[in-house]
Design a protein around this motif. Structure first.
Motif, PDB file in Angstrom:
ATOM      1  N   SER A  30       0.858  -1.183   0.000  1.00  0.00           N
ATOM      2  CA  SER A  30       0.000   0.000   0.000  1.00  0.00           C
ATOM      3  C   SER A  30       0.890   1.227   0.000  1.00  0.00           C
ATOM      4  O   SER A  30       2.005   1.180   0.508  1.00  0.00           O
ATOM      5  CB  SER A  30      -0.890   0.048   1.242  1.00  0.00           C
ATOM      6  N   TYR A  54      -4.817   5.480   2.022  1.00  0.00           N
ATOM      7  CA  TYR A  54      -3.868   4.630   1.312  1.00  0.00           C
ATOM      8  C   TYR A  54      -4.512   4.057   0.045  1.00  0.00           C
ATOM      9  O   TYR A  54      -5.732   3.957  -0.062  1.00  0.00           O
ATOM     10  CB  TYR A  54      -3.432   3.462   2.209  1.00  0.00           C
ATOM     11  N   SER A  95      -4.058   0.516  -2.046  1.00  0.00           N
ATOM     12  CA  SER A  95      -3.442  -0.809  -1.981  1.00  0.00           C
ATOM     13  C   SER A  95      -3.191  -1.349  -3.383  1.00  0.00           C
ATOM     14  O   SER A  95      -3.801  -0.902  -4.360  1.00  0.00           O
ATOM     15  CB  SER A  95      -4.344  -1.779  -1.213  1.00  0.00           C
ATOM     16  N   GLN A  96      -2.324  -2.332  -3.454  1.00  0.00           N
ATOM     17  CA  GLN A  96      -2.053  -2.985  -4.725  1.00  0.00           C
ATOM     18  C   GLN A  96      -3.320  -3.627  -5.267  1.00  0.00           C
ATOM     19  O   GLN A  96      -3.614  -3.538  -6.454  1.00  0.00           O
ATOM     20  CB  GLN A  96      -0.948  -4.031  -4.564  1.00  0.00           C
ATOM     21  N   TYR A 110      -8.877   3.474   2.858  1.00  0.00           N
ATOM     22  CA  TYR A 110      -8.352   3.027   1.568  1.00  0.00           C
ATOM     23  C   TYR A 110      -9.201   3.557   0.428  1.00  0.00           C
ATOM     24  O   TYR A 110     -10.439   3.536   0.500  1.00  0.00           O
ATOM     25  CB  TYR A 110      -8.321   1.497   1.505  1.00  0.00           C
TER      26      TYR A 110
END
Length: 134
Positions: A18, A40, A42-43, A108
């Motif tokens: 992340s 964040y 994230s992938q 996120y």
């Protein structure tokens, strides 16, 4: 805060990673009852965006920090907010969603895609405006 293309390339290749992309506005933090204000990417979310919204490329994702600072924030489901952003240079509209996780300690960005004026109007019906477009 700025986002660099190299960060997105590295994130795309790093399983489970992340990256920090910005902060929640105070109004949104209060609405979500969040204890922290960091956001964040994230992938997994990056892969979702690039797979499900193939009309979006990595270069367009570079506007995310500006979107978080200047976008229209709308309350959505519990622990979720939508952000609508009109990029005036390109005359494009984008939508993103932020999810509060870990009891408000983490946030996120879960999706990012292009929208239309009609879709922006629809987003406004979901919940109250937490912060107007700057």
């Amino acid at each position: 805060m700025s986002l660099e293309l190299s960060q997105l390339h590295k994130l795309k290749q790093t399983k489970g990673a992340s990256i920090w992309i910005g902060k929640l506005p105070q109004e949104v933090q209060l609405h979500l009852g969040s204890k922290m204000d960091n956001i964040y990417l994230s992938q997994a979310s990056l892969i979702h965006i690039l797979t499900e919204h193939q009309d979006v490329n990595l270069f367009e994702l570079l506007i995310i920090p500006e979107m978080l600072l200047k976008g229209l924030w709308i309350a959505d489901r519990p622990n979720w907010c939508c952000i609508s952003f009109q990029c005036t240079e390109e005359d494009r509209r984008y939508k993103a969603a932020i999810k509060a996780a870990d009891n408000g300690y983490e946030h996120y960005l879960t999706t990012f895609h292009k929208t239309s004026k009609r879709q922006t109007k629809s987003i406004l019906k979901r919940g109250p405006v937490l912060r107007k477009h700057l």
